[in-house]
Scaffold this motif. Structure first.
Motif, PDB file in Angstrom:
ATOM      1  N   GLY A 112      -0.666  -0.458  -4.655  1.00  0.00           N
ATOM      2  CA  GLY A 112       0.073   0.672  -4.044  1.00  0.00           C
ATOM      3  C   GLY A 112      -0.843   1.510  -3.176  1.00  0.00           C
ATOM      4  O   GLY A 112      -0.450   1.912  -2.064  1.00  0.00           O
ATOM      5  N   CYS A 113      -2.046   1.784  -3.652  1.00  0.00           N
ATOM      6  CA  CYS A 113      -3.013   2.541  -2.852  1.00  0.00           C
ATOM      7  C   CYS A 113      -3.367   1.783  -1.575  1.00  0.00           C
ATOM      8  O   CYS A 113      -3.495   2.392  -0.495  1.00  0.00           O
ATOM      9  CB  CYS A 113      -4.267   2.834  -3.660  1.00  0.00           C
ATOM     10  SG  CYS A 113      -3.996   4.039  -5.009  1.00  0.00           S
ATOM     11  N   PHE A 114      -3.539   0.486  -1.709  1.00  0.00           N
ATOM     12  CA  PHE A 114      -3.883  -0.325  -0.534  1.00  0.00           C
ATOM     13  C   PHE A 114      -2.780  -0.259   0.506  1.00  0.00           C
ATOM     14  O   PHE A 114      -3.020  -0.118   1.698  1.00  0.00           O
ATOM     15  CB  PHE A 114      -4.132  -1.766  -0.992  1.00  0.00           C
ATOM     16  CG  PHE A 114      -4.526  -2.689   0.117  1.00  0.00           C
ATOM     17  CD1 PHE A 114      -5.819  -2.631   0.622  1.00  0.00           C
ATOM     18  CD2 PHE A 114      -3.618  -3.570   0.683  1.00  0.00           C
ATOM     19  CE1 PHE A 114      -6.187  -3.487   1.664  1.00  0.00           C
ATOM     20  CE2 PHE A 114      -3.991  -4.403   1.706  1.00  0.00           C
ATOM     21  CZ  PHE A 114      -5.278  -4.371   2.190  1.00  0.00           C
ATOM     22  N   ASN A 115      -1.544  -0.310   0.022  1.00  0.00           N
ATOM     23  CA  ASN A 115      -0.406  -0.222   0.935  1.00  0.00           C
ATOM     24  C   ASN A 115      -0.349   1.157   1.613  1.00  0.00           C
ATOM     25  O   ASN A 115      -0.011   1.251   2.781  1.00  0.00           O
ATOM     26  CB  ASN A 115       0.920  -0.495   0.215  1.00  0.00           C
ATOM     27  CG  ASN A 115       1.074  -1.974  -0.117  1.00  0.00           C
ATOM     28  OD1 ASN A 115       0.478  -2.816   0.559  1.00  0.00           O
ATOM     29  ND2 ASN A 115       1.853  -2.310  -1.110  1.00  0.00           N
ATOM     30  N   LEU A 116      -0.625   2.214   0.836  1.00  0.00           N
ATOM     31  CA  LEU A 116      -0.605   3.540   1.415  1.00  0.00           C
ATOM     32  C   LEU A 116      -1.688   3.694   2.497  1.00  0.00           C
ATOM     33  O   LEU A 116      -1.473   4.329   3.512  1.00  0.00           O
ATOM     34  CB  LEU A 116      -0.821   4.587   0.327  1.00  0.00           C
ATOM     35  CG  LEU A 116       0.400   4.857  -0.595  1.00  0.00           C
ATOM     36  CD1 LEU A 116      -0.023   5.821  -1.698  1.00  0.00           C
ATOM     37  CD2 LEU A 116       1.531   5.478   0.211  1.00  0.00           C
ATOM     38  N   ILE A 117      -2.846   3.158   2.170  1.00  0.00           N
ATOM     39  CA  ILE A 117      -3.965   3.279   3.124  1.00  0.00           C
ATOM     40  C   ILE A 117      -3.673   2.475   4.387  1.00  0.00           C
ATOM     41  O   ILE A 117      -3.934   2.918   5.494  1.00  0.00           O
ATOM     42  CB  ILE A 117      -5.277   2.829   2.463  1.00  0.00           C
ATOM     43  CG1 ILE A 117      -5.660   3.772   1.339  1.00  0.00           C
ATOM     44  CG2 ILE A 117      -6.395   2.706   3.469  1.00  0.00           C
ATOM     45  CD1 ILE A 117      -6.817   3.318   0.498  1.00  0.00           C
TER      46      ILE A 117
END
Length: 119
Positions: A112-117
């Motif tokens: 999820g963090c990777f997608n947000l970034i």
């Protein structure tokens, strides 16, 4: 002459009585010896039987205690080994399930963090 005959008869009677007394004493002694031998034999047999019963009972008690201790120790070792194997398997399965769940959660958060970034 009569006096000599009476003295002779009395003397013979005393000799016969003495011989009879000796025979009676010999018979009495033989009976006493036989009785004492019988009493001693029976007493010793009774003592030996009682002693053997006591020795056998004590020996069997000790042997039974030792055998039971050995059997109990062996059975308890087997039971503990099975229980420990089962407990270890259950603990390992629970820990692995928890670790897997945590790793999946961390991976999901990371994704999820990777997608947000990246967005």
């Amino acid at each position: 002459m009569k006096e000599n005959a009476v003295i002779t008869i009395i003397s013979i009677t005393i000799i016969v009585l003495n011989m009879m007394m000796i025979i009676v004493l010999d018979i009495k002694n033989a009976i006493m010896v036989a009785t004492m031998a019988e009493v001693t034999t029976v007493t010793m047999a009774e003592i030996m039987v009682a002693t053997m019963v006591e020795v056998t009972a004590a020996t069997m008690a000790v042997i039974t205690a030792v055998v039971m201790a050995v059997i109990t120790a062996a059975v308890m070792a087997e039971v503990m080994a099975v229980i420990m194997a089962e407990v270890t398997a259950v603990i390992t399965a629970v820990v692995m399930a928890e670790v897997t769940a945590v790793v999946k959660d961390v991976a999901a958060v990371g994704a999820g963090c990777f997608n947000l970034i990246n967005n």
